[in-house]
Enzyme design. Structure first.
Site, mmCIF file in Angstrom:
data_model
loop_
_atom_site.group_PDB
_atom_site.id
_atom_site.type_symbol
_atom_site.label_atom_id
_atom_site.label_comp_id
_atom_site.label_asym_id
_atom_site.label_seq_id
_atom_site.Cartn_x
_atom_site.Cartn_y
_atom_site.Cartn_z
ATOM 1 N N TYR A 17 -8.398 53.809 25.638
ATOM 2 C CA TYR A 17 -7.893 54.572 26.743
ATOM 3 C C TYR A 17 -6.741 55.750 26.498
ATOM 4 C CZ TYR A 17 -9.945 51.115 29.832
ATOM 5 O OH TYR A 17 -10.763 50.150 30.646
ATOM 6 N N GLY A 40 -14.720 54.016 42.308
ATOM 7 C CA GLY A 40 -14.074 54.917 41.636
ATOM 8 C C GLY A 40 -13.499 55.865 42.368
HETATM 9 N N1 NAP Z 1 -14.941 47.716 31.097
HETATM 10 C C1 NAP Z 1 -15.276 48.937 31.181
HETATM 11 O O1 NAP Z 1 -16.384 49.475 30.853
HETATM 12 C C2 NAP Z 1 -14.424 49.820 32.480
HETATM 13 C C3 NAP Z 1 -15.129 50.810 32.630
HETATM 14 C C4 NAP Z 1 -14.415 51.646 33.604
HETATM 15 C C5 NAP Z 1 -13.213 50.963 34.174
HETATM 16 N N2 NAP Z 1 -12.660 49.935 33.780
HETATM 17 C C6 NAP Z 1 -11.416 49.375 34.315
HETATM 18 O O2 NAP Z 1 -11.548 49.372 35.621
HETATM 19 C C7 NAP Z 1 -10.336 49.825 36.128
HETATM 20 C C8 NAP Z 1 -10.506 50.554 37.552
HETATM 21 O O3 NAP Z 1 -11.574 51.305 37.482
HETATM 22 P P1 NAP Z 1 -11.628 52.743 38.222
HETATM 23 O O4 NAP Z 1 -10.253 53.576 38.226
HETATM 24 O O5 NAP Z 1 -13.105 53.405 38.614
HETATM 25 O O6 NAP Z 1 -11.425 51.921 39.834
HETATM 26 P P2 NAP Z 1 -11.401 52.182 41.378
HETATM 27 O O7 NAP Z 1 -10.202 51.374 42.122
HETATM 28 O O8 NAP Z 1 -12.883 51.871 41.921
HETATM 29 O O9 NAP Z 1 -11.251 53.705 41.640
HETATM 30 C C9 NAP Z 1 -9.764 54.205 41.553
HETATM 31 C C10 NAP Z 1 -9.810 55.872 41.963
HETATM 32 O O10 NAP Z 1 -10.202 55.683 43.667
HETATM 33 C C11 NAP Z 1 -9.051 56.378 43.979
HETATM 34 N N3 NAP Z 1 -8.422 55.480 45.137
HETATM 35 C C12 NAP Z 1 -8.228 54.337 45.136
HETATM 36 N N4 NAP Z 1 -7.729 53.851 46.206
HETATM 37 C C13 NAP Z 1 -8.071 54.747 47.045
HETATM 38 C C14 NAP Z 1 -7.905 55.020 48.604
HETATM 39 N N5 NAP Z 1 -7.193 54.027 49.494
HETATM 40 N N6 NAP Z 1 -8.086 56.220 49.173
HETATM 41 C C15 NAP Z 1 -8.535 57.287 48.342
HETATM 42 N N7 NAP Z 1 -8.810 56.964 46.991
HETATM 43 C C16 NAP Z 1 -8.511 55.994 46.371
HETATM 44 C C17 NAP Z 1 -8.026 56.312 42.839
HETATM 45 O O11 NAP Z 1 -7.168 57.504 43.282
HETATM 46 P P3 NAP Z 1 -5.397 57.477 42.983
HETATM 47 O O12 NAP Z 1 -5.114 57.199 41.600
HETATM 48 O O13 NAP Z 1 -5.184 59.007 43.400
HETATM 49 O O14 NAP Z 1 -5.264 56.376 44.087
HETATM 50 C C18 NAP Z 1 -8.827 56.437 41.631
HETATM 51 O O15 NAP Z 1 -9.055 57.882 41.371
HETATM 52 C C19 NAP Z 1 -9.897 50.967 35.042
HETATM 53 O O16 NAP Z 1 -8.721 51.344 35.060
HETATM 54 C C20 NAP Z 1 -10.202 50.326 33.830
HETATM 55 O O17 NAP Z 1 -9.189 49.397 33.704
HETATM 56 C C21 NAP Z 1 -13.343 49.113 32.914
#
Ligand code: NAP
Length: 302
Positions: free
Chosen positions: A52, A216
């Protein structure tokens, strides 16, 4: 609203992922605020990986933890290894590759402990399955890091059911066994419900962790018919539940599954962590769950 129920691995029922925070290089003060708000909301579990922030995310988070002056026991730390990116931070990497080899796992655990400034990880995950995976070698390395006290529990990420079964079969006798499989999982990415992933997690009492649990962000911004149908269903169910928000209902929908899905949030906004934490208090009934499923698939179940 604080998240109350203790989790089998000692993790909070919802975790916060630091992938996006690493990508945007969130400054220390913002990370400190994010950590404090998360803890206030009952989210004590933080999901990291060596890669990361182009291999700088753990260091940044470790600095924020140190600045927070929290006792180590206040947080649960997850890290991962196994994806090897081409980066100026890793000059030996000529080609992007996966490495689930024993030497890489042992060295990565040591490096994560050092950069995070801790002497143990609560959970260590093999980030992605290596096509050259040798299950005996990987299992031996995972046993070693647990037995050395460097890692409390071990798990995998993005493993198919057959890959998970293979590795778990080599970890017999290890307390906790293969404790987690972190996979892409949301109302917009439902494959784990039907490809055997959640069945195997339930069979093996392995915690399924959902990455991108809100698609996401696509759940809110997606312009597909599917996303629009899901938004309508989330709003209807949220209203029936007394005014729950779409993020809360989408997370509660995952957490309703009996395998014990643990969503890993990705927001960098403390207010959104606070809102999401409210999902733990919601209980969808069976028909509300199916209402959202059918809105997502766009079909009535047979
Ligand atoms: N193991 C793996 O291969 C893998 C792969 C990918 C991710 N991950 C893990 O999973 C975590 C989460 O993934 P993700 O970031 O894709 O998760 P997510 O929670 O599905 O998506 C986050 C995104 O959604 C936006 N968002 C969240 N709440 C919102 C709302 N109420 N209204 C509008 N937009 C909203 C956020 O923007 P804002 O930041 O502006 O709120 C951010 O851009 C990562 O940080 C990582 O730790 C693991």
């Amino acid at each position: 609203m604080p998240v109350a129920t203790p989790h089998p691995l000692g993790l909070s029922p919802i975790a916060l992922g630091l992938w996006r925070a690493g990508r945007v290089q969130l400054p220390t003060a913002r990370l400190v605020e994010l950590i404090a708000t998360s803890l206030d909301a009952g989210v004590n579990t933080f999901d990291l990986a060596d890669i990361y922030g182009n291999y700088a995310g753990e260091q940044a988070f470790g600095a924020a933890l140190a600045a927070s002056k929290l006792p180590r026991s206040a947080v649960r730390l997850i890290s991962k290894c196994g994806v090897c990116s081409v980066s100026e931070a890793r000059p030996a990497h000529r080609v992007k590759h996966y490495d689930n080899g024993g030497d890489h796992v042992r060295a990565s655990v040591d490096a994560s402990l050092k950069t995070l400034g801790t002497d143990y990880l609560d959970l260590f995950l093999v980030h992605r399955p290596d096509f050259l995976l040798d299950a005996d070698e990987l299992a031996e390395a995972l046993r070693q890091v647990v037995q050395a006290g460097k890692v409390r529990h071990v798990g995998v990420s993005n493993f198919s059911p057959s890959q998970q079964r293979l590795l778990a079969s080599r970890l017999h006798g290890l307390p906790g066994g293969l404790a987690a499989n972190q996979v892409e999982l949301s109302v917009l990415h439902r494959a784990p419900f039907t490809d055997g992933t959640l069945d195997l997690c339930q069979e093996q009492r392995c915690v399924p962790m959902a990455w991108s649990p809100l698609g996401g962000g696509f759940l809110f911004s997606g312009e597909t018919d599917e996303a629009a149908r899901v938004r309508t269903a989330l709003a209807e169910v949220g209203e029936a539940l007394g005014g729950a928000t779409a993020d809360q209902v989408a997370l509660a929908w995952l957490m309703r599954h009996p395998s014990g899905i643990l969503p890993v949030l990705g927001t960098t906004d403390p207010a959104r962590v606070q809102s999401a934490a409210g999902a733990s208090a919601l209980q969808l009934d069976r028909q509300q769950w199916y209402q959202i499923w059918q809105a997502a698939t766009g079909t009535t179940i047979p």
